[in-house]
Design a protein around this motif. Structure first.
Motif, mmCIF file in Angstrom:
data_model
loop_
_atom_site.group_PDB
_atom_site.id
_atom_site.type_symbol
_atom_site.label_atom_id
_atom_site.label_comp_id
_atom_site.label_asym_id
_atom_site.label_seq_id
_atom_site.Cartn_x
_atom_site.Cartn_y
_atom_site.Cartn_z
ATOM 1 N N LEU A 48 0.819 -1.157 0.017
ATOM 2 C CA LEU A 48 -0.048 -0.034 0.020
ATOM 3 C C LEU A 48 0.879 1.233 -0.191
ATOM 4 O O LEU A 48 1.582 1.281 0.789
ATOM 5 N N ALA A 49 0.502 2.189 -0.894
ATOM 6 C CA ALA A 49 1.360 3.323 -1.126
ATOM 7 C C ALA A 49 0.494 4.549 -1.204
ATOM 8 O O ALA A 49 -0.737 4.334 -1.942
ATOM 9 N N CYS A 50 0.781 5.647 -0.391
ATOM 10 C CA CYS A 50 -0.071 6.875 -0.709
ATOM 11 C C CYS A 50 0.398 8.135 -0.667
ATOM 12 O O CYS A 50 1.507 8.070 -0.001
ATOM 13 N N GLY A 51 -0.287 8.916 -1.161
ATOM 14 C CA GLY A 51 0.431 10.379 -1.238
ATOM 15 C C GLY A 51 1.542 10.810 -2.198
ATOM 16 O O GLY A 51 1.848 9.934 -2.914
ATOM 17 N N GLY A 52 1.956 11.959 -2.040
ATOM 18 C CA GLY A 52 3.175 12.449 -3.118
ATOM 19 C C GLY A 52 3.448 13.679 -2.685
ATOM 20 O O GLY A 52 2.794 14.511 -1.868
ATOM 21 N N ILE A 53 4.485 14.393 -3.355
ATOM 22 C CA ILE A 53 5.134 15.496 -3.127
ATOM 23 C C ILE A 53 4.033 16.857 -3.443
ATOM 24 O O ILE A 53 3.832 17.773 -2.776
ATOM 25 N N ASN A 54 3.190 16.551 -4.348
ATOM 26 C CA ASN A 54 2.188 17.379 -5.179
ATOM 27 C C ASN A 54 0.956 17.175 -4.313
ATOM 28 O O ASN A 54 0.397 16.161 -3.881
ATOM 29 N N TYR A 55 0.226 18.392 -3.898
ATOM 30 C CA TYR A 55 -0.818 18.398 -3.165
ATOM 31 C C TYR A 55 -1.919 17.588 -3.592
ATOM 32 O O TYR A 55 -2.641 16.734 -2.870
ATOM 33 N N GLU A 56 -2.026 17.779 -4.997
ATOM 34 C CA GLU A 56 -3.186 16.915 -5.506
ATOM 35 C C GLU A 56 -3.225 15.423 -5.178
ATOM 36 O O GLU A 56 -4.118 14.472 -5.615
ATOM 37 N N ASP A 57 -1.886 14.946 -5.094
ATOM 38 C CA ASP A 57 -1.610 13.520 -5.033
ATOM 39 C C ASP A 57 -1.959 13.203 -3.530
ATOM 40 O O ASP A 57 -1.634 11.819 -3.006
ATOM 41 N N SER A 58 -1.807 14.032 -2.434
ATOM 42 C CA SER A 58 -1.414 13.680 -1.197
ATOM 43 C C SER A 58 -2.705 12.805 -0.419
ATOM 44 O O SER A 58 -2.398 12.252 0.457
ATOM 45 N N ASN A 59 -3.739 12.748 -1.142
ATOM 46 C CA ASN A 59 -4.757 11.771 -0.358
ATOM 47 C C ASN A 59 -4.951 10.695 -1.629
ATOM 48 O O ASN A 59 -6.184 9.902 -1.239
ATOM 49 N N LYS A 60 -4.233 10.440 -2.444
ATOM 50 C CA LYS A 60 -4.316 9.257 -3.477
ATOM 51 C C LYS A 60 -3.597 7.945 -2.897
ATOM 52 O O LYS A 60 -2.601 8.193 -2.621
ATOM 53 N N CYS A 61 -4.321 6.976 -3.006
ATOM 54 C CA CYS A 61 -3.831 5.501 -2.410
ATOM 55 C C CYS A 61 -3.850 4.304 -3.342
ATOM 56 O O CYS A 61 -4.661 4.378 -4.117
ATOM 57 N N TYR A 62 -2.741 3.804 -3.511
ATOM 58 C CA TYR A 62 -2.751 2.522 -4.432
ATOM 59 C C TYR A 62 -2.104 1.407 -3.979
ATOM 60 O O TYR A 62 -1.300 1.338 -2.873
ATOM 61 N N HIS A 79 -1.775 12.946 3.936
ATOM 62 C CA HIS A 79 -0.601 12.876 5.024
ATOM 63 C C HIS A 79 0.646 13.418 4.270
ATOM 64 O O HIS A 79 0.908 13.401 3.021
ATOM 65 N N CYS A 80 1.457 14.019 5.130
ATOM 66 C CA CYS A 80 2.691 14.699 4.770
ATOM 67 C C CYS A 80 3.608 13.903 4.063
ATOM 68 O O CYS A 80 3.900 12.440 4.506
ATOM 69 N N TRP A 81 4.180 14.034 3.033
ATOM 70 C CA TRP A 81 5.085 13.367 2.258
ATOM 71 C C TRP A 81 6.518 13.008 2.702
ATOM 72 O O TRP A 81 7.231 12.260 2.459
ATOM 73 N N ALA A 82 6.585 14.146 3.796
ATOM 74 C CA ALA A 82 7.952 13.990 4.410
ATOM 75 C C ALA A 82 7.957 13.486 5.858
ATOM 76 O O ALA A 82 8.839 13.223 6.520
ATOM 77 N N ASP A 83 6.837 13.313 6.480
ATOM 78 C CA ASP A 83 6.763 13.008 7.779
ATOM 79 C C ASP A 83 5.463 12.226 8.014
ATOM 80 O O ASP A 83 4.342 12.461 8.789
ATOM 81 N N THR A 84 5.375 10.851 7.603
ATOM 82 C CA THR A 84 4.350 9.892 7.692
ATOM 83 C C THR A 84 4.753 8.377 8.113
ATOM 84 O O THR A 84 5.772 7.971 7.723
ATOM 85 N N ASN A 85 4.203 7.967 9.344
ATOM 86 C CA ASN A 85 4.783 6.854 9.839
ATOM 87 C C ASN A 85 3.358 5.755 9.712
ATOM 88 O O ASN A 85 2.266 6.264 9.645
ATOM 89 N N THR A 86 3.857 4.294 9.358
ATOM 90 C CA THR A 86 2.649 3.471 9.502
ATOM 91 C C THR A 86 2.882 2.153 10.509
ATOM 92 O O THR A 86 4.173 1.950 10.775
ATOM 93 N N ALA A 99 -0.128 16.507 8.736
ATOM 94 C CA ALA A 99 -1.005 16.554 7.569
ATOM 95 C C ALA A 99 -0.339 17.637 6.425
ATOM 96 O O ALA A 99 0.506 18.471 6.646
ATOM 97 N N GLN A 100 -0.418 17.380 5.268
ATOM 98 C CA GLN A 100 -0.003 18.092 4.186
ATOM 99 C C GLN A 100 -0.865 19.466 3.819
ATOM 100 O O GLN A 100 -1.930 19.396 3.712
ATOM 101 N N THR A 101 0.025 20.538 3.654
ATOM 102 C CA THR A 101 -0.830 21.694 3.306
ATOM 103 C C THR A 101 -0.656 22.171 2.074
ATOM 104 O O THR A 101 -1.356 23.075 1.773
#
Length: 290
Positions: A48-62, A79-86, A99-101
Motif C-alpha cells: 500500500l502506498a499513498c500520497g506524494g509531494i504534489n498536493y493533488e496526490d496527497s490523498n491518493k492511495c494505491y 498525509h505529509c510526504w516527508a513525515d508519515t509513519n505506518t 498533514a500536508q498543506t
C-alpha cells in the motif's frame, strides 16, 4: 552474506531487489501517485502506498500486487510526504504524521493526521498524544495492544504509549537522549529500538537506544555506522526477525546482527530514495532475476 530464510525482497515502488543474491527486477510499473509517496508498506498481501509531494496526490492511495497498481479509495487525510509513519495495529494499518498543506509543504507539527486502513476502507485513527507538538517522531509496536510514539522535533526525549483497548495515551520513560528524525522498530518481547536521527539543529545522532518493556528503561546499544546519514532512516523488520536499515543518501542495505552491530549486506545495493518496504520472497513477477 545470507540474511536468512525465507528469502527477503525489498521493493522501492518501481523495482525489487533480492537481498539474498542482489538481483534486481526493474521491469515493474511506476508508482502512479507521483513523486515522494508519503509511505509504502507491505500489508495483507500487497504493498500500500499513498500520497506524494504534489498536493493533488496527497490523498491518493494505491495497492501493488507484485505486477500491477490498483487505485483505492481516497484516504481520509492528506498525509505529509516527508513525515508519515505506518504501523500494523489491531484494527489494521495505522497511518500517522503531519498533514500536508500544499505542494511540498506540511503543517508545523501541532496538527497531525491519523487514520487506519483496514484492508478494505479507511477509518479514523488516533493522532499524536494530546498537547504534543512533535515533528519527525516515530511509532513502533510495544505489544499486541500497545503502540509507542517516540521523540520528535524539537529534540524530544518524550515517549508515549497508546493503549488500543482503552483508546488512551500515557507517558512512559523518556529516551536517554532527545532526538528527532529517527527510526524505530519493535524487537518483540526484547523491546523497541530508537535509531539515529538528529540530536540538535546542528548535529547528527548515530546512537541507538533499546527500550526494555519489563523494566521500562532505555539503554544504549551499538551505534549505527559513522559513515551513514542518520536522518530519516527507513528501518524494516522481516518476519524472520532480521532488522534492515536504509539510510539517507546511501545505496547500501544494512542489517543488525544479534549482538546489535550494524553491517552492510555484501554485493547488495539499492538506489537511494523513498517508498521502500520488505516483501515475501515470492512477491513480484517471475523470470526477471528475482
Amino acid at each position: 552474506m545470507t540474511v536468512g530464510k525465507p528469502q527477503l525482497k525489498l521493493t522501492k515502488i518501481s523495482f525489487l531487489v533480492n537481498l539474498e543474491s542482489g538481483d534486481i527486477c526493474e521491469n515493474l510499473p511506476v508508482y502512479p501517485g507521483g513523486k515522494e509517496p508519503a509511505f509504502a508498506t507491505y500489508f495483507k498481501g500487497s504493498v500500500l502506498a499513498c500520497g506524494g509531494i504534489n498536493y493533488e496526490d496527497s490523498n491518493k492511495c494505491y495497492t501493488f500486487d507484485g505486477s500491477k497498481w490498483s487505485e483505492q479509495f481516497e484516504s481520509l487525510e492528506r498525509h505529509c510526504w516527508a513525515d508519515t509513519n505506518t504501523l500494523v495495529v489491531p484494527e489494521g494499518l495505522w497511518i500517522i504524521g503531519r498533514a500536508q498543506t500544499g505542494t511540498g509543504g506540511c503543517n508545523s507539527g501541532s496538527n497531525y493526521a491519523g487514520e487506519i486502513w483496514t484492508g478494505e476502507e479507511f477509518i479514523p485513527g488516533p493522532t499524536q498524544p494530546p498537547g504534543v507538538n512533535a515533528i519527525w517522531a516515530c511509532v513502533a509496536e510495544l505489544d499486541a495492544s500497545q503502540s509507542m510514539f517516540i521523540g520528535g522535533q524539537p529534540n524530544s526525549s518524550d515517549v508515549y504509549i497508546y493503549n488500543w483497548d482503552s483508546d488512551t495515551w500515557a507517558q512512559s520513560t523518556s529516551l536517554k537522549q532527545g532526538k528527532h528524525s529517527q527510526g524505530c522498530i519493535s524487537l518483540g518481547d526484547k523491546g523497541v529500538l530508537a535509531i539515529g536521527g538528529e540530536a540538535d539543529y546542528y548535529g547528527n545522532d548515530h546512537t541507538v537506544e533499546l527500550f526494555d518493556p519489563f523494566n521500562e528503561t532505555w539503554s544504549y546499544q551499538p551505534r549505527i555506522p559513522n559513515n551513514v546519514n542518520p536522518y530519516y532512516p527507513t528501518i524494516l523488520k522481516h518476519n524472520t526477525g532480521h532488522v534492515i536499515g536504509l539510510f539517507t543518501g546511501s545505496d547500501q542495505v544494512y542489517y543488525r546482527a544479534k549482538d546489535g552491530d550494524w553491517s552492510a549486506i555484501e554485493d547488495v545495493t539499492i538506489e537511494p530514495g523513498t517508498g521502500r518496504t520488505l516483501v515475501p520472497g515470492n512477491f513480484g513477477p517471475q523470470g526477471c532475476g528475482v
